[in-house]
Design a protein around this motif. Structure first.
Motif, mmCIF file in Angstrom:
data_model
loop_
_atom_site.group_PDB
_atom_site.id
_atom_site.type_symbol
_atom_site.label_atom_id
_atom_site.label_comp_id
_atom_site.label_asym_id
_atom_site.label_seq_id
_atom_site.Cartn_x
_atom_site.Cartn_y
_atom_site.Cartn_z
ATOM 1 N N UNK A 297 -28.081 -0.921 -0.228
ATOM 2 C CA UNK A 297 -27.056 -1.102 0.800
ATOM 3 C C UNK A 297 -26.830 0.240 1.494
ATOM 4 N N UNK A 298 -27.207 0.384 2.760
ATOM 5 C CA UNK A 298 -27.081 1.677 3.443
ATOM 6 C C UNK A 298 -25.648 2.023 3.844
ATOM 7 N N UNK A 299 -24.783 1.002 4.012
ATOM 8 C CA UNK A 299 -23.411 1.260 4.426
ATOM 9 C C UNK A 299 -22.544 0.056 4.087
ATOM 10 N N UNK A 300 -21.221 0.287 4.011
ATOM 11 C CA UNK A 300 -20.304 -0.812 3.720
ATOM 12 C C UNK A 300 -18.980 -0.552 4.435
ATOM 13 N N UNK A 301 -18.182 -1.612 4.552
ATOM 14 C CA UNK A 301 -16.917 -1.521 5.288
ATOM 15 C C UNK A 301 -15.764 -1.254 4.309
ATOM 16 N N UNK A 302 -14.918 -0.283 4.678
ATOM 17 C CA UNK A 302 -13.783 0.121 3.839
ATOM 18 C C UNK A 302 -12.479 -0.147 4.580
ATOM 19 N N UNK A 303 -11.487 -0.572 3.842
ATOM 20 C CA UNK A 303 -10.118 -0.651 4.346
ATOM 21 C C UNK A 303 -9.292 0.361 3.564
ATOM 22 N N UNK A 304 -8.663 1.301 4.262
ATOM 23 C CA UNK A 304 -7.885 2.345 3.590
ATOM 24 C C UNK A 304 -6.528 2.482 4.276
ATOM 25 N N UNK A 305 -5.432 2.432 3.520
ATOM 26 C CA UNK A 305 -4.114 2.617 4.131
ATOM 27 C C UNK A 305 -3.877 4.076 4.512
ATOM 28 N N UNK A 306 -3.318 4.282 5.692
ATOM 29 C CA UNK A 306 -2.931 5.614 6.147
ATOM 30 C C UNK A 306 -1.409 5.674 6.113
ATOM 31 N N UNK A 307 -0.865 6.498 5.241
ATOM 32 C CA UNK A 307 0.582 6.542 5.052
ATOM 33 C C UNK A 307 1.271 7.241 6.221
ATOM 34 N N UNK A 308 2.356 6.625 6.689
ATOM 35 C CA UNK A 308 3.215 7.216 7.713
ATOM 36 C C UNK A 308 4.584 7.535 7.141
ATOM 37 N N UNK A 309 4.740 7.418 5.831
ATOM 38 C CA UNK A 309 6.034 7.580 5.174
ATOM 39 C C UNK A 309 6.505 9.025 5.238
ATOM 40 N N UNK A 310 7.802 9.195 5.498
ATOM 41 C CA UNK A 310 8.428 10.513 5.506
ATOM 42 C C UNK A 310 9.532 10.546 4.453
ATOM 43 N N UNK A 311 10.061 11.725 4.191
ATOM 44 C CA UNK A 311 11.132 11.859 3.201
ATOM 45 C C UNK A 311 12.387 11.101 3.618
ATOM 46 N N UNK A 312 12.525 10.837 4.899
ATOM 47 C CA UNK A 312 13.722 10.150 5.395
ATOM 48 C C UNK A 312 13.644 8.634 5.219
ATOM 49 N N UNK A 313 12.462 8.104 4.893
ATOM 50 C CA UNK A 313 12.304 6.654 4.773
ATOM 51 C C UNK A 313 12.847 6.158 3.440
ATOM 52 N N UNK A 314 13.464 4.968 3.455
ATOM 53 C CA UNK A 314 13.922 4.329 2.228
ATOM 54 C C UNK A 314 12.720 3.885 1.403
ATOM 55 N N UNK A 315 12.959 3.648 0.089
ATOM 56 C CA UNK A 315 11.855 3.220 -0.767
ATOM 57 C C UNK A 315 11.290 1.879 -0.324
ATOM 58 N N UNK A 316 12.179 0.983 0.171
ATOM 59 C CA UNK A 316 11.739 -0.343 0.552
ATOM 60 C C UNK A 316 10.944 -0.337 1.847
ATOM 61 N N UNK A 317 10.170 -1.403 2.038
ATOM 62 C CA UNK A 317 9.403 -1.538 3.269
ATOM 63 C C UNK A 317 8.072 -0.813 3.198
ATOM 64 N N UNK A 318 7.201 -1.147 4.131
ATOM 65 C CA UNK A 318 5.877 -0.532 4.198
ATOM 66 C C UNK A 318 5.831 0.475 5.331
ATOM 67 N N UNK A 319 5.372 1.664 5.005
ATOM 68 C CA UNK A 319 5.273 2.738 5.998
ATOM 69 C C UNK A 319 3.824 3.223 6.030
#
Length: 461
Positions: A297-319
């Motif tokens: 297999x010469x190549x494959x597709x990846x899904x990677x999350x890029x975090x946008x979370x800051x110290x000001x964000x609450x724990x809940x929710x997706x950032x």
């Protein structure tokens, strides 16, 4: 802490895609313990955590006749004993094997959607008197980084448990009747449409203003952004791997770990980041895995999350926002592979389309749920490998008088054949490998290949 009663756009999409069970989005965190924790302390900490973070006492209530995302409302029947379960583990095998077998089954079971979407299992009486803490939480509640912030309530910095601070009052249940829900849905739809239009208009105006002073740069930037947006929304329903095409609801978990300092040193030697070294190890593993099964297999597709979370964000929710990109498995030489990967991952993290993800997901929440599920599925099911990297506590932590000897995340497959999640903890990098056994016919072989890929990386000099 005030939390919006409505799911955010991305949270709602993560919740809604479960119209297709193959896209279930459940996070598992396994904490191996050196002994059985104190039950009274654990019960008290969980109670405090659910009071401090009201979302953990809330259920998701939706209206199938409205495109408005579900609202969070306090569960009038909240029962902590339903969410916190003490179980005697299997002592006939190693503690890790027993915990992984339990965590696999736990991850495969759907939540009771009439209750808050999380649960904890404390496994005791494992081999060598070990125990384990296994957390399961729905991705619509939080992301990996937010989940670690939530779990901080469970941990101490020393074996002797610290006294819990005073717990906030339990928020009173305030369920809405049908009329109230319809009114709130209408109000939401109006605001959501307005906010989406305003966000899109703001983006267009920003381009227009820039065009007055930098016309050439603006045309080039707009073209780049448009291309990136098309690429983001382009359906990719077919995996690159011809071996890993089937999907199921089952999971096969495995754990690997390496000294974090050795991973850091390898990144320094290669003049790159730990994350690039991590992806290089996975790429090398996928290459070996396919070669040994006779399907290069010469190549494959990846899904990677890029975090946008800051110290000001609450724990809940997706950032965070998802980045999809193609990873080459060649060349075989690790240094050359890292040099190829470095610009690919940099581009993925700086893709101009990522900044438009909020608008995209706001639009998706306004569509009928069947359409949202179909669109999301076309973006997720063509992924071969999902990969994520979450920082954990840098020093040893304890819970209920027991030391956490390993802290391992298992991220959702989300349509991929396998998700490899890396978490740093107390000087080690732990990899939680979540394979779909319908796609990966020999999970042990893939785990061995990832082990070899990590060994190759840390051997850089």
């Amino acid at each position: 802490m005030h939390l919006d009663p409505r799911m955010g756009a991305f949270d709602a999409v993560m919740f809604g895609v479960e119209g297709d069970p193959l896209l279930r989005s459940v996070i598992i965190l396994v904490a191996m313990l050196d002994r059985c924790p104190d039950r009274t302390v654990i019960d008290d900490r969980v109670d405090h955590m659910t009071r401090r973070i009201p979302r953990l006492r809330q259920r998701a209530v939706g209206n199938p006749l409205s495109p408005a995302p579900p609202r969070w409302e306090t569960d009038p029947n909240f029962d902590p004993t339903f969410h916190l379960r003490w179980r005697r583990g299997d002592d006939s095998c190693s503690a890790v094997d027993a915990v992984l077998a339990y965590a696999e089954r736990m991850s495969e079971a759907d939540f009771d959607h009439a209750r808050p979407l999380w649960e904890v299992a404390i496994l005791t009486d494992l081999a060598d008197d070990a125990a384990a803490f296994v957390l399961k939480i729905h991705h619509s509640i939080t992301d990996g980084v937010g989940g670690m912030a939530m779990a901080a309530d469970m941990f101490d910095l020393q074996r002797e448990p610290a006294s819990s601070p005073p717990s906030p009052d339990v928020p009173p249940p305030a369920p809405l009747g049908m009329v109230g829900r319809i009114g709130q849905d209408i109000g939401f739809e109006t605001r959501a449409a307005r906010d989406t239009v305003v966000a899109a208009a703001g983006f267009v105006l920003a381009i227009a203003r820039d065009g007055l002073t930098h016309p050439v740069r603006t045309v080039t930037s707009a073209a780049t952004t448009t291309t990136a947006m098309i690429r983001m929304l382009e359906p990719q329903s077919t995996p690159r791997s011809e071996l890993m095409t089937k999907r199921s609801l089952s999971s096969s978990f495995s754990i690997l770990d390496v000294p974090l300092d050795e991973l850091r040193r390898a990144a320094t030697v290669a003049d790159t980041t730990i994350n690039v070294c991590f992806v290089a190890a996975v790429a090398g593993a996928v290459r070996r895995h396919h070669q040994r099964l006779g399907h290069p297999l010469p190549e494959f597709r990846v899904n990677m999350p890029i975090s946008l979370r800051t110290d000001a964000d609450a724990e809940g929710g997706n950032q965070w926002v998802p980045a999809r990109f193609i990873v080459p498995t060649e060349p075989d030489d690790l240094r050359s592979r890292i040099r190829r990967l470095d610009p690919i991952l940099h581009k993925a993290r700086t893709d101009p389309a990522l900044h438009l993800s909020t608008i995209v997901y706001q639009l998706l929440t306004l569509l009928p749920r069947q359409v949202t599920t179909s669109v999301a599925g076309s973006l997720m099911k063509g992924v071969d490998v999902a990969a994520t990297n979450v920082p954990g506590p840098p020093i040893p932590v304890f819970t209920g008088g027991a030391e956490v000897t390993a802290l391992v995340p298992f991220a959702p497959k989300g349509g991929a054949a396998v998700n490899v999640a890396l978490m740093s903890y107390a000087g080690r990098a732990y990899l939680g490998i979540n394979c779909d056994p319908a796609a990966v016919i020999d999970p042990e072989l893939l785990t061995d290949c990832i082990r070899e890929g990590l060994a190759e990386v840390v051997a850089l000099h």
